[in-house]
Design an enzyme around this catalytic site. Structure first.
Site, PDB file in Angstrom:
ATOM      1  CG  HIS A 161      -3.519   3.460   4.273  1.00  0.00           C
ATOM      2  ND1 HIS A 161      -4.892   3.278   4.163  1.00  0.00           N
ATOM      3  CD2 HIS A 161      -3.198   4.411   3.372  1.00  0.00           C
ATOM      4  CE1 HIS A 161      -5.372   4.104   3.245  1.00  0.00           C
ATOM      5  NE2 HIS A 161      -4.373   4.798   2.747  1.00  0.00           N
ATOM      6  CB  CYS A 170       0.842  -1.436  -0.156  1.00  0.00           C
ATOM      7  SG  CYS A 170       2.096  -1.328  -1.451  1.00  0.00           S
ATOM      8  CD  GLU A 184       3.156   3.963   4.588  1.00  0.00           C
ATOM      9  OE1 GLU A 184       4.379   3.707   4.579  1.00  0.00           O
ATOM     10  OE2 GLU A 184       2.574   4.563   3.667  1.00  0.00           O
TER      11      GLU A 184
END
Length: 316
Positions: free
Chosen positions: A79, A101, A131
């Site tokens: 995240h 990511c 995130e």
């Protein structure tokens, strides 16, 4: 007694995305390289089955860096984390691997670029989601303002309405985000948006598959965790797209079969952090109770792959 007939629609794509797949591999490769334990700050991905599996292999999950000793490696979740976290790891001379990511990292880079150009940021996202916390933590306090709804856009107080940019959390509903972006542009006509949509390809693809599948289904099962943003968005998208009833289930044991009595068609999909084993389990549970005719509803083919960090590709 003969089993009742059931049309079973399987959404494609569904389940793991490239970012989740990479993050899990990072933990597994770190355990191979350095041995157990390896510490992971926050759940590597939002799925209990995945986290428990990695815990059994020797991963220790913590919420903050100060829970980690200096002499063991630490991994940051998919995240993303605020800038202060790797800075603190460096100060403590820790070995760390960032499993953020790459599509979330792209949003971080975007936010920094806009800030370097003197623009204040507005982030469309969910308050408290890791995130969102990570992206807002890329810039000093007050430089990123959070909006969750169209109503928030009317209330947000900015420094200079002529010098603004926006980014979004990557796991939101495409349609809801579009409404908020329209409201932002109406209130702040000069606001700068991303060159390319921030919502990730996997989120978009899974939502489009659900939209195509929903009108065919009396009910839908979304395999995913209750703290998974992209899984919860699939539930909302299914309802809006015409499916009468949608359940979020972590695995087959969670299915409320009483709510599905008398139905003749079920759609199955899964959030980006749900492994195929749990999807197969839900499909098998349907076969136990019904005479199943299966149809694939495929709206995209994914072949995205993200590189593993170099530190894990070189020998110890």
């Amino acid at each position: 007694m003969p089993k009742p007939p059931l049309n079973l629609y399987l959404a494609a794509p569904r389940g793991f995305c490239a970012g989740v797949d990479r993050a899990i591999k990072i933990v597994e490769m770190a355990l191979e390289k350095w041995g157990a334990p390896v510490f992971v700050r926050h759940e590597i991905v939002h799925n209990k089955f995945v986290v428990d599996g990695l815990r059994e292999k020797g991963a220790i999950f913590v919420e903050e860096l100060d829970e980690c000793p200096e002499d063991r490696p630490v991994i940051f979740s998919a995240h993303g984390v605020p800038k202060s976290v790797p800075a603190e790891a460096q100060r403590r001379e820790m070995v760390y691997v960032d499993a953020t990511c790459p599509l979330v990292s792209k949003v971080h880079i975007e936010a920094q670029r806009h800030a370097d150009n003197g623009l204040q940021m507005i982030m469309i996202g969910h308050k408290g989601h890791p995130e969102t916390v990570g992206t807002m933590g890329q810039l000093p306090k007050g430089e990123v303002l959070l909006v969750e709804t169209v109503a928030d856009v009317a209330e947000v107080q900015v420094r200079d309405p002529e010098r603004l940019a926006f980014v979004t959390q990557t796991t939101l509903s495409i349609d809801d985000t579009a409404e908020i972006i329209t409201a932002l542009k109406a209130r702040f006509p000069g606001i700068v948006g991303p060159h390319k949509e921030d919502i990730c390809y996997a989120t978009t693809n899974r939502q489009e598959a659900v939209k195509a599948m929903a009108p065919k289904c009396d009910a839908m099962l979304v395999v995913g965790a209750p703290n998974s943003s992209n899984s919860r968005r699939l539930v909302e998208v299914g309802a809006k797209a015409g499916c009468g009833y949608t359940q979020l289930v972590q695995r087959a044991a969670d299915i409320d079969w009483r709510a599905l009595e008398g139905i003749s068609s079920i759609g199955i999909t899964a959030g980006a952090s749900a492994p195929e084993a749990l999807i197969d389990e839900v499909i098998a549970a349907c076969h136990e109770r019904f005479e199943v005719a299966t149809e694939l509803v495929e709206t995209a083919v994914e072949n995205v792959e993200f590189k593993i960090p170099r530190v894990l590709r070189i020998p110890a």
